[in-house]
Scaffold this motif. Sequence first.
Motif, PDB file in Angstrom:
ATOM      1  N   VAL A   1       5.336  34.166   6.986  1.00 13.21           N
ATOM      2  CA  VAL A   1       4.868  35.540   7.226  1.00 13.21           C
ATOM      3  C   VAL A   1       3.365  35.640   6.996  1.00 13.21           C
ATOM      4  O   VAL A   1       2.633  36.269   7.777  1.00 13.21           O
ATOM      5  CB  VAL A   1       5.625  36.534   6.326  1.00 13.21           C
ATOM      6  N   VAL A   2       2.894  35.008   5.915  1.00 12.59           N
ATOM      7  CA  VAL A   2       1.455  35.053   5.606  1.00 12.59           C
ATOM      8  C   VAL A   2       0.633  34.454   6.745  1.00 12.59           C
ATOM      9  O   VAL A   2      -0.347  35.050   7.214  1.00 12.59           O
ATOM     10  CB  VAL A   2       1.169  34.289   4.284  1.00 12.59           C
ATOM     11  N   THR A   3       1.025  33.263   7.223  1.00 14.03           N
ATOM     12  CA  THR A   3       0.209  32.618   8.252  1.00 14.03           C
ATOM     13  C   THR A   3       0.463  33.184   9.650  1.00 14.03           C
ATOM     14  O   THR A   3      -0.381  33.029  10.523  1.00 14.03           O
ATOM     15  CB  THR A   3       0.441  31.096   8.253  1.00 14.03           C
ATOM     16  N   ALA A   4       1.619  33.820   9.878  1.00 16.10           N
ATOM     17  CA  ALA A   4       1.817  34.515  11.154  1.00 16.10           C
ATOM     18  C   ALA A   4       0.781  35.625  11.294  1.00 16.10           C
ATOM     19  O   ALA A   4       0.166  35.801  12.354  1.00 16.10           O
ATOM     20  CB  ALA A   4       3.232  35.075  11.242  1.00 16.10           C
ATOM     21  N   GLN A   5       0.568  36.364  10.200  1.00 16.31           N
ATOM     22  CA  GLN A   5      -0.436  37.431  10.222  1.00 16.31           C
ATOM     23  C   GLN A   5      -1.847  36.858  10.213  1.00 16.31           C
ATOM     24  O   GLN A   5      -2.733  37.340  10.929  1.00 16.31           O
ATOM     25  CB  GLN A   5      -0.222  38.355   9.027  1.00 16.31           C
TER      26      GLN A   5
ATOM     27  N   ARG B   1      -5.252  43.075  19.291  1.00 11.38           N
ATOM     28  CA  ARG B   1      -4.099  42.253  19.666  1.00 11.38           C
ATOM     29  C   ARG B   1      -3.796  41.170  18.632  1.00 11.38           C
ATOM     30  O   ARG B   1      -2.635  40.825  18.412  1.00 11.38           O
ATOM     31  CB  ARG B   1      -4.330  41.618  21.035  1.00 11.38           C
ATOM     32  N   GLY B   2      -4.827  40.621  18.026  1.00  9.54           N
ATOM     33  CA  GLY B   2      -4.602  39.595  17.024  1.00  9.54           C
ATOM     34  C   GLY B   2      -3.798  40.123  15.851  1.00  9.54           C
ATOM     35  O   GLY B   2      -2.824  39.497  15.418  1.00  9.54           O
ATOM     36  N   LYS B   3      -4.187  41.290  15.354  1.00  9.16           N
ATOM     37  CA  LYS B   3      -3.468  41.892  14.224  1.00  9.16           C
ATOM     38  C   LYS B   3      -2.022  42.198  14.598  1.00  9.16           C
ATOM     39  O   LYS B   3      -1.089  41.915  13.832  1.00  9.16           O
ATOM     40  CB  LYS B   3      -4.190  43.175  13.800  1.00  9.16           C
ATOM     41  N   MET B   4      -1.813  42.773  15.780  1.00 12.38           N
ATOM     42  CA  MET B   4      -0.460  43.123  16.201  1.00 12.38           C
ATOM     43  C   MET B   4       0.369  41.872  16.493  1.00 12.38           C
ATOM     44  O   MET B   4       1.556  41.810  16.180  1.00 12.38           O
ATOM     45  CB  MET B   4      -0.506  44.013  17.440  1.00 12.38           C
TER      46      MET B   4
ATOM     47  N   SER C   1       2.470  29.449  14.346  1.00 10.45           N
ATOM     48  CA  SER C   1       2.985  29.352  15.714  1.00 10.45           C
ATOM     49  C   SER C   1       3.688  30.624  16.165  1.00 10.45           C
ATOM     50  O   SER C   1       3.755  30.906  17.364  1.00 10.45           O
ATOM     51  CB  SER C   1       3.948  28.161  15.824  1.00 10.45           C
ATOM     52  N   PHE C   2       4.250  31.397  15.231  1.00 11.43           N
ATOM     53  CA  PHE C   2       4.979  32.599  15.612  1.00 11.43           C
ATOM     54  C   PHE C   2       4.106  33.597  16.355  1.00 11.43           C
ATOM     55  O   PHE C   2       4.568  34.309  17.240  1.00 11.43           O
ATOM     56  CB  PHE C   2       5.593  33.269  14.378  1.00 11.43           C
ATOM     57  N   SER C   3       2.856  33.671  15.972  1.00 16.94           N
ATOM     58  CA  SER C   3       1.958  34.630  16.628  1.00 16.94           C
ATOM     59  C   SER C   3       0.995  33.957  17.593  1.00 16.94           C
ATOM     60  O   SER C   3       0.791  34.429  18.724  1.00 16.94           O
ATOM     61  CB  SER C   3       1.160  35.407  15.574  1.00 16.94           C
TER      62      SER C   3
ATOM     63  N   GLY D   1       4.750  38.358  14.967  1.00 11.05           N
ATOM     64  CA  GLY D   1       5.139  37.010  14.572  1.00 11.05           C
ATOM     65  C   GLY D   1       5.749  36.989  13.185  1.00 11.05           C
ATOM     66  O   GLY D   1       6.696  36.238  12.919  1.00 11.05           O
ATOM     67  N   ALA D   2       5.227  37.836  12.281  1.00 14.24           N
ATOM     68  CA  ALA D   2       5.772  37.903  10.926  1.00 14.24           C
ATOM     69  C   ALA D   2       7.205  38.428  10.936  1.00 14.24           C
ATOM     70  O   ALA D   2       8.062  37.929  10.197  1.00 14.24           O
ATOM     71  CB  ALA D   2       4.889  38.807  10.064  1.00 14.24           C
ATOM     72  N   VAL D   3       7.485  39.405  11.785  1.00 15.62           N
ATOM     73  CA  VAL D   3       8.848  39.939  11.886  1.00 15.62           C
ATOM     74  C   VAL D   3       9.799  38.868  12.395  1.00 15.62           C
ATOM     75  O   VAL D   3      10.929  38.733  11.922  1.00 15.62           O
ATOM     76  CB  VAL D   3       8.879  41.172  12.816  1.00 15.62           C
ATOM     77  N   PHE D   4       9.335  38.079  13.355  1.00 11.73           N
ATOM     78  CA  PHE D   4      10.154  36.983  13.881  1.00 11.73           C
ATOM     79  C   PHE D   4      10.466  35.979  12.773  1.00 11.73           C
ATOM     80  O   PHE D   4      11.600  35.499  12.646  1.00 11.73           O
ATOM     81  CB  PHE D   4       9.415  36.295  15.028  1.00 11.73           C
ATOM     82  N   GLY D   5       9.475  35.671  11.945  1.00 15.18           N
ATOM     83  CA  GLY D   5       9.698  34.752  10.835  1.00 15.18           C
ATOM     84  C   GLY D   5      10.632  35.329   9.783  1.00 15.18           C
ATOM     85  O   GLY D   5      11.520  34.637   9.278  1.00 15.18           O
TER      86      GLY D   5
END
Length: 500
Positions: free
Chosen positions: A312-316, A131-134, A371-373, A139-143
């Motif tokens: 994107v980097v920190t969302a992942q 779940r963390g990876k997904m 925060s996105f993820s 979250g990266a897509v949202f960003g």
Amino acid sequence: MIGNKSKIGFVVAGLLLGILMASMDNTIVVTAMGTIVGDLGGLESFVWVVSAYMVAEMAGMPIFGKLSDMFGRKRFFMMGLILFMIGSILCATAGNITQLSIYRAIQGIGGGALVPIAFTIVFDIFPPENRGKMGGLFGAVFGLSSIFGPLIGAYITDYISWHWVFLINLPLGILALVFVTLFYHESKQHVKQKIDWWGAITLVGAVVCLMFALELGGKKYDWDSTTIISLFAGFVILSFIFILIEKRVSEPIISFPMFKQRLFAGSTLVALFYGAAFMTATLFIPMFVQGVYGGSATNSGLILLPMMLGSVVTAQLGGFLTTKLSYRNIMFISGVITIVGLFLLTTITPETKRFMLTIYMIITGLGVGFSFSVLQMAAIHNFGMEQRGSATSTSNFIRSLGMTIGITIFGMIQKNIFANKMDGAFLEMGPMPKGTAIDPNALLNEQARAHIPTEILGKITTALSSSIVHTFMWGLVPAGLAFLLIFLMSKEKMVFSKAK
């Protein structure tokens, strides 16, 4: 859960496409609004095009989230996709601004189902260790959508046609619909329950009153006008009635007992203020680039790419770290970086090198990206399948509310500071030459900017720069409040021992 890995891949692709469409749509349309209004007319009513979508989307989020808990995720995700595509087709065929506003509301209803339900499905079909990876991926897509939206909108408007700003959703939506229809099969049996119609009606009414008060206040109507005061009064009254209803019905749209969960309450409140703080950078960095440095709308979008890449980097990374650190500790790191990034933005001037602005944006993006993820995952952590839809949609609703309020408040702050700076600047110059017009909006247009006398241009750019920097200072307020509220979150982290 889905056992076949290839099926999971198709389902994830469908969910990501749905999120991409819904979260990117408003930013694409805003970029094209000048051209759309020039074609359809209705300059005085263009605000409704954006407002109609946001109102419908926000009002729909908690309602669809609850319905997906009661009757299943798939049917409402598919319903959202279909409504979104129907709305997109209608928008492309609109003959006037009123029709476009109505069709945008249809789009918004669909968008309100897509983001929260997609994230909930991920928690349903993936075991805890994935779940963390997904969550990081989603979250990266949202960003990405918040940055690429303006770029795509500007390109389509300049080189194709504004109609394709809406029609581009069709191939994405059809693919998403096919993938989810064919490959996602829910295993849980959902028990039909009574729908909270009065709760839904009062919630929609309250959101409509608030959104239109924020959108129209200070623009079409004065803040102290009867219309705006009535809208705010309607929001307060309907919100009060909604709370009373939700406390009495057996299956409320928003379950207030969820807020007794410390992790949910803390992460949701943090999301509220993060949404407001993030909007300062998203709105005013492009304005600074266009108005102070001088550049096209496309260039201003391109200069936001460093912030997007950082987020994107920190969302992942945030999604990955949920198995190593508590949600609270990750958000503590996020809060520190975000505040540092916003503080650095308060130091920019017309003489600031673009390289330094790029560094500041990267730092801000790195902070906000977590925060996105992480906040989404934290909000849903302590709930089973029967409540995940409500938890996710409520969190998204609160974050969207924070972004909307942030747009209004910071827009008003920047506008007032800019007006005061302009008055002071030109007061020093004495009477302006007869026939000389000062149009601050010309700063955002390369051709018009070229015709502004150098001395006047310098005054305007200085005033604009100062107003934006002061707005970034005010942006530190919600960022600081978000940081303090992080300590309200409890110390859970993602665990493998049991599926939630």
